[in-house]
Design a protein around this motif. Structure first.
Motif, mmCIF file in Angstrom:
data_model
loop_
_atom_site.group_PDB
_atom_site.id
_atom_site.type_symbol
_atom_site.label_atom_id
_atom_site.label_comp_id
_atom_site.label_asym_id
_atom_site.label_seq_id
_atom_site.Cartn_x
_atom_site.Cartn_y
_atom_site.Cartn_z
ATOM 1 N N CYS A 71 -69.996 62.486 -12.405
ATOM 2 C CA CYS A 71 -69.917 61.418 -11.399
ATOM 3 C C CYS A 71 -69.027 61.823 -10.231
ATOM 4 O O CYS A 71 -69.300 61.458 -9.080
ATOM 5 C CB CYS A 71 -69.398 60.134 -12.043
ATOM 6 N N LEU A 72 -67.989 62.572 -10.515
ATOM 7 C CA LEU A 72 -67.121 63.081 -9.450
ATOM 8 C C LEU A 72 -67.921 63.959 -8.495
ATOM 9 O O LEU A 72 -67.820 63.828 -7.267
ATOM 10 C CB LEU A 72 -65.966 63.862 -10.067
ATOM 11 N N ALA A 110 -56.519 59.537 -15.859
ATOM 12 C CA ALA A 110 -56.308 60.958 -15.566
ATOM 13 C C ALA A 110 -57.016 61.343 -14.274
ATOM 14 O O ALA A 110 -56.504 62.135 -13.476
ATOM 15 C CB ALA A 110 -56.812 61.806 -16.729
ATOM 16 N N VAL A 111 -58.192 60.775 -14.053
ATOM 17 C CA VAL A 111 -58.924 61.059 -12.829
ATOM 18 C C VAL A 111 -58.167 60.541 -11.622
ATOM 19 O O VAL A 111 -58.062 61.218 -10.591
ATOM 20 C CB VAL A 111 -60.332 60.420 -12.881
ATOM 21 N N ALA A 112 -57.620 59.338 -11.724
ATOM 22 C CA ALA A 112 -56.884 58.753 -10.608
ATOM 23 C C ALA A 112 -55.707 59.632 -10.208
ATOM 24 O O ALA A 112 -55.428 59.819 -9.011
ATOM 25 C CB ALA A 112 -56.406 57.353 -10.978
ATOM 26 N N ALA A 164 -65.584 55.407 -11.182
ATOM 27 C CA ALA A 164 -65.541 54.614 -12.417
ATOM 28 C C ALA A 164 -66.839 53.835 -12.613
ATOM 29 O O ALA A 164 -67.368 53.747 -13.725
ATOM 30 C CB ALA A 164 -64.347 53.671 -12.389
ATOM 31 N N ALA A 165 -67.371 53.279 -11.534
ATOM 32 C CA ALA A 165 -68.622 52.524 -11.629
ATOM 33 C C ALA A 165 -69.772 53.434 -12.038
ATOM 34 O O ALA A 165 -70.653 53.029 -12.821
ATOM 35 C CB ALA A 165 -68.921 51.852 -10.294
ATOM 36 N N CYS A 166 -69.764 54.652 -11.540
ATOM 37 C CA CYS A 166 -70.788 55.620 -11.922
ATOM 38 C C CYS A 166 -70.681 55.942 -13.411
ATOM 39 O O CYS A 166 -71.681 55.942 -14.138
ATOM 40 C CB CYS A 166 -70.637 56.881 -11.085
ATOM 41 N N VAL A 167 -69.464 56.173 -13.879
ATOM 42 C CA VAL A 167 -69.238 56.521 -15.285
ATOM 43 C C VAL A 167 -69.681 55.389 -16.211
ATOM 44 O O VAL A 167 -70.298 55.628 -17.262
ATOM 45 C CB VAL A 167 -67.750 56.855 -15.522
ATOM 46 N N GLY A 214 -65.459 63.062 -20.588
ATOM 47 C CA GLY A 214 -65.082 64.099 -19.630
ATOM 48 C C GLY A 214 -66.279 64.655 -18.885
ATOM 49 O O GLY A 214 -66.233 64.845 -17.666
ATOM 50 N N ASN A 215 -67.365 64.935 -19.613
ATOM 51 C CA ASN A 215 -68.582 65.416 -18.958
ATOM 52 C C ASN A 215 -69.078 64.408 -17.921
ATOM 53 O O ASN A 215 -69.484 64.777 -16.811
ATOM 54 C CB ASN A 215 -69.681 65.656 -19.996
#
Length: 261
Positions: free
Chosen positions: A133-134, A163-165, A181-184, A127-128
C-alpha cells in the motif's frame, strides 16, 4: 530575392543551431563537425573540443526485481545491506528496481475477498500489505524505498501501523498515513496483494526461496549467488553505460539463510 536564397535565409532564422553553425573557423554546420575527419580538420579551432566527447545513446538501466516477504531474515538482510546500498550509490540511469512483497505466502478467495496466509504469520502478512500500500500511495520509488528500508531495518519488526507512521515522519512526511491505513484495511490492499501473488506465481522458473532476485528478466543460480555476494558489483558488471564512480569491489557480510517454501 531569389527563391534559393530566401529558402536559405528561412532555414537560418528558424533553426538557430544551424545559424550558429558557420563561424570564422569553418563554414560547415557544427552538427557535422564530428561526422567527418575532413570537416573536423577544417573547423580546427572548435571541432577538437566538440568531437573529443561525442554523444552516445543512453544505456538501459539494469532491471532488478526483488521477490520477498517482510519478515524473512534473509530478505531483510538483502534489502537493507545490499539493495538499499546499491540504490544509494548508483545513479538512477544505472539501476531500476521493482519490489514485490509476497514471497512464500498463499492466498484464497473467501466470499469474493482475497485472504492471505504468510510463512512468518499474520504480522508478515500485515508487513507485506503495508509495504504494498505504501508503494501504491507513494508511486515514486525514491519516496517509498527509504520508508521500506526504515521498516525492514528496525530492531523491532513491523507490528502495526504505528511503525509506519514513525518511518513516514522521518523519511516521507509528505505522505498521508491515513490513506495508507485505509488501503491496508480495505479492499484496495487485498487487490494489490492478489496482483503480487499473481506476479510471484508467474515466475519462470518458479521461486524456491526468498529473496528471489530477477535480473533483466532472468533468474539463474549464478545471478542469485552474485547478487547475494555483491549486488553492487553485479550491477556494475552488467551496466553497459559509462561506469559510475561507485563501481568497484565491495565487501559484504555473509547473508542469512534463505526462506525456503
Amino acid at each position: 530575392m531569389a527563391p534559393a536564397a530566401l529558402l536559405l535565409l528561412l532555414l537560418l532564422l528558424l533553426a538557430p543551431g544551424l545559424g550558429a553553425a558557420s563561424s570564422a573557423c569553418d563554414p560547415h554546420p557544427a552538427q557535422l563537425w564530428c561526422r567527418s575527419p575532413d570537416i573536423a580538420a577544417a573547423a580546427a579551432c572548435q571541432a577538437p573540443s566538440r568531437c573529443a566527447h561525442p554523444s552516445h545513446p543512453a544505456a538501459a538501466p539494469v532491471e532488478l526485481g526483488l521477490f520477498y516477504e517482510s519478515l524473512c531474515p534473509a530478505c531483510r538482510g538483502f534489502l537493507v545491506q545490499q539493495l538499499f546500498t546499491a540504490w544509494l550509490l548508483l545513479p538512477a540511469e544505472a539501476l531500476s528496481i521493482t519490489l514485490v512483497p509476497y514471497g512464500n505466502a498463499q492466498e484464497r478467495n473467501e466470499s469474493g475477498r482475497w485472504e492471505f496466509q504468510c510463512q512468518h504469520g499474520p504480522e508478515e502478512c500485515l508487513g507485506n500489505m503495508i509495504e504494498t500500500c505504501l508503494m501504491h500511495e507513494a508511486k515514486n520509488f525514491s519516496t517509498y524505498f527509504p520508508v521500506i528500508f526504515c521498516l525492514e531495518s528496525g530492531s523491532s519488526v513491523i507490528k502495526n501501523l504505528e511503525a509506519v507512521a514513525q518511518c513516514l515522519q522521518v523519511y516521507a512526511p509528505q505522505l498521508d498515513g491515513a490513506r495508507i491505513a485505509a488501503c491496508v484495511q480495505g479492499d484496495t490492499g487485498a487487490a494489490l496483494m492478489h496482483l503480487n501473488a499473481q506476479r510471484t506465481e508467474a515466475l519462470d522458473p518458479p521461486h524456491q526461496y526468498v529473496p528471489w532476485v530477477v535480473v533483466n528478466g532472468k533468474h539463474t543460480d549464478e545471478l542469485q549467488a552474485q547478487a547475494e555476494a555483491s549486488l553492487l558489483g553485479l550491477i556494475c558488471r552488467l551496466y553497459q553505460g559509462e561506469k559510475p564512480e561507485a563501481c568497484g569491489s565491495s565487501g559484504t557480510p555473509e547473508a542469512p539463510p534463505r526462506c525456503r517454501r
